[in-house]
Each structure stands twice: as structure tokens, then as C-alpha cells.
Design a protein around this motif. Structure first.
Motif, PDB file in Angstrom:
ATOM      1  N   VAL A   1    -131.680  76.528  12.868  1.00 30.83           N
ATOM      2  CA  VAL A   1    -133.085  76.771  13.222  1.00 30.83           C
ATOM      3  C   VAL A   1    -133.190  77.376  14.621  1.00 30.83           C
ATOM      4  CG1 VAL A   1    -135.307  75.647  13.669  1.00 30.83           C
ATOM      5  CG2 VAL A   1    -133.946  74.989  11.671  1.00 30.83           C
ATOM      6  N   ALA A   2    -132.369  76.880  15.562  1.00 32.40           N
ATOM      7  CA  ALA A   2    -132.395  77.415  16.927  1.00 32.40           C
ATOM      8  C   ALA A   2    -131.996  78.883  16.972  1.00 32.40           C
ATOM      9  CB  ALA A   2    -131.464  76.596  17.827  1.00 32.40           C
ATOM     10  N   HIS A   3    -131.262  79.328  15.964  1.00 33.37           N
ATOM     11  CA  HIS A   3    -130.860  80.732  15.897  1.00 33.37           C
ATOM     12  C   HIS A   3    -131.948  81.596  15.264  1.00 33.37           C
ATOM     13  CE1 HIS A   3    -127.229  83.193  16.635  1.00 33.37           C
ATOM     14  NE2 HIS A   3    -127.741  84.001  15.728  1.00 33.37           N
ATOM     15  N   GLY A   4    -133.087  80.970  14.957  1.00 39.97           N
ATOM     16  CA  GLY A   4    -134.209  81.718  14.398  1.00 39.97           C
ATOM     17  C   GLY A   4    -134.138  81.904  12.899  1.00 39.97           C
ATOM     18  N   LEU A   5    -133.331  81.079  12.221  1.00 35.79           N
ATOM     19  CA  LEU A   5    -133.153  81.206  10.781  1.00 35.79           C
ATOM     20  C   LEU A   5    -133.865  80.079  10.048  1.00 35.79           C
ATOM     21  CD1 LEU A   5    -129.348  82.046  10.850  1.00 35.79           C
ATOM     22  CD2 LEU A   5    -131.237  83.665  10.558  1.00 35.79           C
ATOM     23  N   ALA A   6    -134.037  80.269   8.753  1.00 33.49           N
ATOM     24  CA  ALA A   6    -134.697  79.251   7.942  1.00 33.49           C
ATOM     25  C   ALA A   6    -133.855  77.984   7.878  1.00 33.49           C
ATOM     26  CB  ALA A   6    -134.936  79.792   6.534  1.00 33.49           C
ATOM     27  N   GLU A   7    -134.532  76.852   7.770  1.00 33.30           N
ATOM     28  CA  GLU A   7    -133.833  75.571   7.673  1.00 33.30           C
ATOM     29  C   GLU A   7    -132.925  75.559   6.447  1.00 33.30           C
ATOM     30  OE1 GLU A   7    -135.074  70.878   7.203  1.00 33.30           O
ATOM     31  OE2 GLU A   7    -136.343  72.260   8.344  1.00 33.30           O
ATOM     32  N   PRO A   8    -131.687  75.095   6.598  1.00 33.89           N
ATOM     33  CA  PRO A   8    -130.755  75.107   5.468  1.00 33.89           C
ATOM     34  C   PRO A   8    -131.210  74.186   4.341  1.00 33.89           C
ATOM     35  CG  PRO A   8    -129.603  74.719   7.548  1.00 33.89           C
ATOM     36  CD  PRO A   8    -131.059  74.575   7.831  1.00 33.89           C
TER      37      PRO A   8
ATOM     38  N   MET B   1    -130.563  92.287   7.182  1.00 31.23           N
ATOM     39  CA  MET B   1    -130.338  91.370   6.070  1.00 31.23           C
ATOM     40  C   MET B   1    -130.559  89.934   6.535  1.00 31.23           C
ATOM     41  SD  MET B   1    -126.866  90.738   3.804  1.00 31.23           S
ATOM     42  CE  MET B   1    -126.006  90.045   5.231  1.00 31.23           C
ATOM     43  N   SER B   2    -131.338  89.188   5.765  1.00 27.76           N
ATOM     44  CA  SER B   2    -131.627  87.805   6.112  1.00 27.76           C
ATOM     45  C   SER B   2    -130.463  86.916   5.707  1.00 27.76           C
ATOM     46  CB  SER B   2    -132.906  87.346   5.405  1.00 27.76           C
ATOM     47  OG  SER B   2    -133.151  85.993   5.671  1.00 27.76           O
ATOM     48  N   VAL B   3    -130.097  85.991   6.587  1.00 30.85           N
ATOM     49  CA  VAL B   3    -129.014  85.052   6.317  1.00 30.85           C
ATOM     50  C   VAL B   3    -129.618  83.722   5.891  1.00 30.85           C
ATOM     51  CG1 VAL B   3    -127.054  83.808   7.284  1.00 30.85           C
ATOM     52  CG2 VAL B   3    -127.482  86.172   7.965  1.00 30.85           C
ATOM     53  N   ARG B   4    -129.141  83.178   4.796  1.00 29.19           N
ATOM     54  CA  ARG B   4    -129.638  81.892   4.316  1.00 29.19           C
ATOM     55  C   ARG B   4    -128.474  80.917   4.205  1.00 29.19           C
ATOM     56  NH1 ARG B   4    -134.325  79.309   2.039  1.00 29.19           N
ATOM     57  NH2 ARG B   4    -133.624  77.140   2.082  1.00 29.19           N
TER      58      ARG B   4
END
Length: 362
Positions: free
Chosen positions: A24-31, A1-4
Motif C-alpha cells: 500500500v505504501a508503494h501506491g498499489l492496491a491492497e493485496p 501496467m498495473s501490478v496486483r
């Protein structure tokens, strides 16, 4: 599941930037960043369903400040009640955004921004705090001090932050009548403003004028807690908790009663406190107990005072936005800053965000 993630804050504010970097450093999309100005002006708050929403400080944006407490010089002292009323209404708007989960319970944030209510919550939970009372005027303040036999107190605006309007007051016991009030508030161009220079007032009419100016917004009066000394000054600690666990801390020392770094306080030797195992264990235990009073808040900044006996420990305040300790104070040994620690707690440790405003606190 993608976290936003999404953030309610002020674009460009350092807190928002550091949290964005951690995400972003955790590999997730920019908030997605929702400006406080949009919240306070009633604009549509479009946030993707399923987002984890972090509420951050309004920061020092002049336009946002004017929306919160009315037009005026941003450096002015006062207006806390209007600020708080508008701020908590904004929190309610944020909490009502459909399909999102809050990383900081809106009701708990509201409690932390009312020093009287926060103190009461901590006291009921058995967290050690200085004795306190509320005052509605200078005359009421002095009467309350006399009734309790207190000669030294901290007078705090109920909804202030960054030591704005805080007064460290000392009154000579009878039969003397001298007093000394230390504060960063200064009378400039016909009004009280925050100054980066702490000053002392010895004339009662000056102190009365300041206290009576602040009193309509509510005053929280704490008995002066004699603090331990370190590095040629007294000190306290800011302990950041993440998901209820103390993860970061910084020692703040000062030769004046306020230890805030912007008022000349300095970062002290955390090792000197940690080198006393029993004391350090009490600091961590008390910080965790304070954080436990706000279970819906991913992070808190707990201000802890160590007594001059180097044994007693009390909590001065709990801050909803007290996690700005970039590159400092990691006490868990994992090398993460406060923001990376929060992202990890949500993504990997499963911190349970809330979708409701004020669960059990308002």
C-alpha cells in the motif's frame, strides 16, 4: 501496467500485515489474502489473473496447524513429516492456480523446509556448511557420531522450525559416558512440547526417549560448529536476501546453544561484525551464494555462523520465510524494511516471478 499482489498466508499474521503495508505504501492496491485454511481444505482459490502471488508462512494459527499435522496441542513437538507432506501438497495447489506468477518457487520452498535436502543443495553448490549425516534412531545417532569421532552435534528434525525439537548434544569421549542435551523440548502431561525455557538433560534414557520420538519424522545431524562470542554469548546472524542480494541482517546472541530470540536470544551488535571488513565481506558473499541456490525465491533468510576464530563462516540453514526483521538490520543504507525492499524489487527492478512449481528443485 498495473501490478496486483496476492498473498497466501494467515489473515492477521504479522508477516501478512507488514507486506500489505509495504504494498500500500508503494501506491498499489491492497493485496488479496488467501488463507492457508482455504488452501488446505480444498476450497476454490480465486485469484485475479496476472497477480503476483507471495507464499507466506502458515503462522501460528491453531486451526491451520491441525490441518497440517493433525489434531493436537499446537505447542507439541513432532509431526514434522505429516506437516511437510500436507504443506508441500498445498504448495502444489497454489502453484497450479491459473494465470498467477509466484514470488517464491514452490519447489524451492519445499527444499528449504527439508533440512537434509537444503544442506545437500548448498553443499553441492560449494556453499560452506557443517558436515552432517542423517539418523533414524538414537542408536543410529550415537553410532554415526562414534564412526566420525564427533562428540558434539546438533540434532535437528528434518522439517522443524523455530528450534522445535532441536537438541544440542555433547557426549564425553571414552572412557567417560556422561552426556548433556540442551533443548527447548519438555515432557509435559505425557507428551513432548515446546517450551520457552531451554533446559538440559543429563540422563541418557531421557535423551533416547526424545530422539526416538523425533526420529520417524527424519533427523538431520550436524557437527557442532564452535561459534564466535559477542556480548557475553555466542552469536550467529540472520541475513535476509532480496532478489539474491543481502539487504538486511541481525545478530543473535545467546548463552545457550540456540540463539532464537523467542528462546532468550538477544539482538547483538551488528556493528561489531561489520567493523571487520574481511569477515563482513565473507558473510555477505556466503549469504549471496546460498541465495543463488534458490533463484526463483524473491527472498531468503540465511542463517550464518561465524567461527570462534572470527574468520571461518558457514551456513546453518536457509529459510523460506525468514524475512521478519521489522525496523531492524538495514545494511543497504536505503531505509527500507525487508518487505518494502521486496516490493521495490518486483515493481521497479523487475524480479522475474515464476509460474511453475519446483523448477529444478523437486
Amino acid at each position: 501496467m498495473s501490478v496486483r499482489f496476492a498473498v497466501v498466508g494467515t489473515p492477521g499474521d504479522r508477516r501478512v500485515t507488514l507486506f500489505r503495508d509495504a504494498v500500500v505504501a508503494h501506491g498499489l492496491a491492497e493485496p488479496l489474502v488467501i488463507p492457508w485454511r482455504d488452501v488446505l481444505t480444498g476450497r476454490e482459490l480465486a485469484v485475479p489473473a496476472g497477480s503476483l502471488l507471495r507464499v507466506d508462512s502458515p503462522g501460528e494459527d491453531a486451526e491451520t496447524d491441525a490441518l497440517l499435522r493433525g489434531p493436537g496441542e499446537p505447542a507439541r513437538v513432532g509431526g514434522g513429516e505429516a506437516w511437510y507432506r500436507t504443506f508441500t501438497a498445498g504448495l502444489d495447489r497454489v502453484a497450479a492456480i491459473p494465470g498467477v506468477r509466484l514470488l517464491g518457487d514452490a519447489g524451492e520452498i519445499g527444499v528449504m523446509f527439508d533440512k537434509r535436502r537444503c544442506h545437500a543443495v548448498l553443499e553441492r553448490a560449494g556453499v560452506p556448511v557443517p558436515p552432517a549425516f542423517e539418523a533414524v534412531s538414537y542408536a543410529d545417532l550415537r553410532a554415526g557420531m562414534a564412526e566420525r569421532g564427533w562428540h558434539r552435534v546438533f540434532v535437528k528434525p528434518a522439517h522443524g522450525s523455530s528450534a522445535s525439537g532441536v537438541i544440542a548434544l555433547q557426549v564425553q569421549p571414552p572412557p567417560g559416558d556422561r552426556l548433556k542435551a540442551v533443548t527447548s523440548a519438555a515432557w509435559i502431561d505425557g507428551g513432548w512440547c515446546n517450551s520457552l525455557r531451554v533446559r538440559a538433560y543429563a540422563a541418557e534414557h531421557d535423551v533416547r526417549r526424545l530422539v526416538d520420538f523425533l526420529a520417524p519424522d527424519g533427523l538431520h545431524v550436524e557437527r557442532w560448529f564452535p561459534k564466535a562470542s559477542l556480548d557475553e554469548g555466542t552469536f550467529d546472524l540472520r541475513v535476509v536476501t532480496v532478489a539474491g542480494t543481502p539487504t538486511h541482517a541481525v545478530v543473535r546472541t545467546s548463552r545457550v546453544p540456540m540463539t532464537n530470540l523467542h528462546l532468550g536470544g538477544r539482538r547483538g551488535d551488528l556493528g561489531a561484525v561489520r567493523s571487520r571488513p574481511e569477515l563482513w565481506a565473507r558473510v555477505l558473499e556466503v549469504s549471496a551464494r546460498a541465495a543463488a541456490c534458490f533463484p526463483g525465491s524473491l527472498s531468503t533468510g540465511v542463517d550464518v555462523m561465524v567461527g570462534s576464530d572470527w574468520r571461518s563462516v558457514v551456513v546453518a540453514e536457509v529459510n523460506a520465510f525468514g524475512d521478519l526483521l521489522p525496523g531492524l538490520g538495514d545494511i543497504s543504507g536505503n531505509g527500507r524494511d525487508t518487505y518494502a525492499e521486496q516490493v521495490k524489487a518486483v515493481v521497479e527492478a523487475g524480479f522475474e516471478a515464476t509460474g511453475k512449481a519446483g523448477a529444478g528443485q523437486r
